[in-house]
Write a protein that holds these residues in place. Sequence first.
Motif, mmCIF file in Angstrom:
data_model
loop_
_atom_site.group_PDB
_atom_site.id
_atom_site.type_symbol
_atom_site.label_atom_id
_atom_site.label_comp_id
_atom_site.label_asym_id
_atom_site.label_seq_id
_atom_site.Cartn_x
_atom_site.Cartn_y
_atom_site.Cartn_z
ATOM 1 N N GLN A 188 0.790 -1.227 0.000
ATOM 2 C CA GLN A 188 0.000 0.000 0.000
ATOM 3 C C GLN A 188 0.824 1.280 0.000
ATOM 4 O O GLN A 188 1.884 1.359 0.635
ATOM 5 C CB GLN A 188 -0.926 0.026 1.217
ATOM 6 N N ARG B 298 3.205 3.939 -9.451
ATOM 7 C CA ARG B 298 3.696 2.676 -9.975
ATOM 8 C C ARG B 298 4.336 1.880 -8.843
ATOM 9 O O ARG B 298 4.777 2.440 -7.835
ATOM 10 C CB ARG B 298 4.742 2.909 -11.074
ATOM 11 N N ALA B 299 4.369 0.574 -9.015
ATOM 12 C CA ALA B 299 5.000 -0.292 -8.024
ATOM 13 C C ALA B 299 5.658 -1.460 -8.741
ATOM 14 O O ALA B 299 5.269 -1.823 -9.855
ATOM 15 C CB ALA B 299 3.970 -0.806 -7.022
ATOM 16 N N THR C 69 5.601 -5.535 -12.464
ATOM 17 C CA THR C 69 5.295 -4.120 -12.298
ATOM 18 C C THR C 69 3.786 -3.906 -12.309
ATOM 19 O O THR C 69 3.015 -4.735 -12.817
ATOM 20 C CB THR C 69 5.935 -3.272 -13.399
ATOM 21 N N TRP C 70 3.390 -2.753 -11.782
ATOM 22 C CA TRP C 70 1.970 -2.376 -11.692
ATOM 23 C C TRP C 70 1.888 -0.858 -11.767
ATOM 24 O O TRP C 70 2.825 -0.161 -11.343
ATOM 25 C CB TRP C 70 1.403 -2.877 -10.364
ATOM 26 N N SER C 71 0.778 -0.319 -12.294
ATOM 27 C CA SER C 71 0.581 1.129 -12.288
ATOM 28 C C SER C 71 -0.904 1.447 -12.186
ATOM 29 O O SER C 71 -1.764 0.635 -12.569
ATOM 30 C CB SER C 71 1.179 1.784 -13.534
ATOM 31 N N CYS D 259 -1.413 -1.393 -4.353
ATOM 32 C CA CYS D 259 -0.614 -1.764 -5.518
ATOM 33 C C CYS D 259 -0.757 -3.261 -5.792
ATOM 34 O O CYS D 259 -0.837 -4.067 -4.864
ATOM 35 C CB CYS D 259 0.844 -1.412 -5.281
ATOM 36 N N PHE E 14 8.063 1.727 -4.910
ATOM 37 C CA PHE E 14 6.980 2.620 -5.278
ATOM 38 C C PHE E 14 7.579 3.816 -6.019
ATOM 39 O O PHE E 14 8.661 4.275 -5.666
ATOM 40 C CB PHE E 14 6.274 3.192 -4.035
ATOM 41 N N TRP F 220 5.960 7.723 -7.939
ATOM 42 C CA TRP F 220 4.738 8.480 -8.208
ATOM 43 C C TRP F 220 5.074 9.825 -8.836
ATOM 44 O O TRP F 220 6.167 10.357 -8.683
ATOM 45 C CB TRP F 220 3.919 8.668 -6.929
#
Length: 252
Positions: free
Chosen positions: A129, A140-141, A166-168, A180, A202, A204
């Motif tokens: 989080q 993004r994470a 990855t994640w966004s 995330c 993380f 941003w």
Amino acid sequence: MVNRFVRLLLTAILVIVGGLAASAAPAVADSSPAATTKAYTETTTTTGADQCSSPVSARKGAWMCPDTSKVRANAGTCSALGCWYYVANYWAEFSGDGVYGYNGTTLGSTEFFIEVKFSGGSSTSKPFQFESTRGTKQVRASGERLYFSSAHPEGYPVSGGASYRTWSGGPYGASALVNCFGSGGYSAYEGTVAHAGVAHQFDWTDPSSSYPGRWYTFIKSPKFHRNSAGAYNLDNPPQMGSAWYGSGWSPS
């Protein structure tokens, strides 16, 4: 020559908060973490920058600093950015924070919360989080499994980076709680290494074009040790590798 100039320019404007020494120092050319890559794989040993030691009104450029108003509990393994806590022999919990800004303007305060659980060689980081008191354009994470050894006390990606994900998401309003990797968190499997861990990162961006670039924070998990039955167990208090946290800013 042009590439070297670009690298030196990026180094000059990067602000870093890391985890090895107690004094602030500028990053070394060619070793500056970038938020668009894995900042946690870099070898820079700085723990801060001169901007963090200056009053906010005197700071120059982008900065990401520890929240000195926070009081850390003694029950966990702590750094300037937060603490890992032992919950069970397969379960660790991180709670941390920071403050970021541009020149003499404080933009927002961040909070990070992570739980890591192992089941055999499988790990799950959930929740994963992020929260900021200021709205963000994008968050993004990334997550990646690590191994720890005498050659890599800082932790190193397993399997040639095959576990990297990855994640966004975004945009998000002020104080939005961002999960995330969604409800499932970041999960990976690697069951052969003697000492396992997970890297979490993380980054941003700000909604205003007046504040370009990306702020970032990375947090590595404690070491989980493989036993003869193939389970990974945690020490109490959590045992960390070197350089296990860091924050900063990247121009892209």
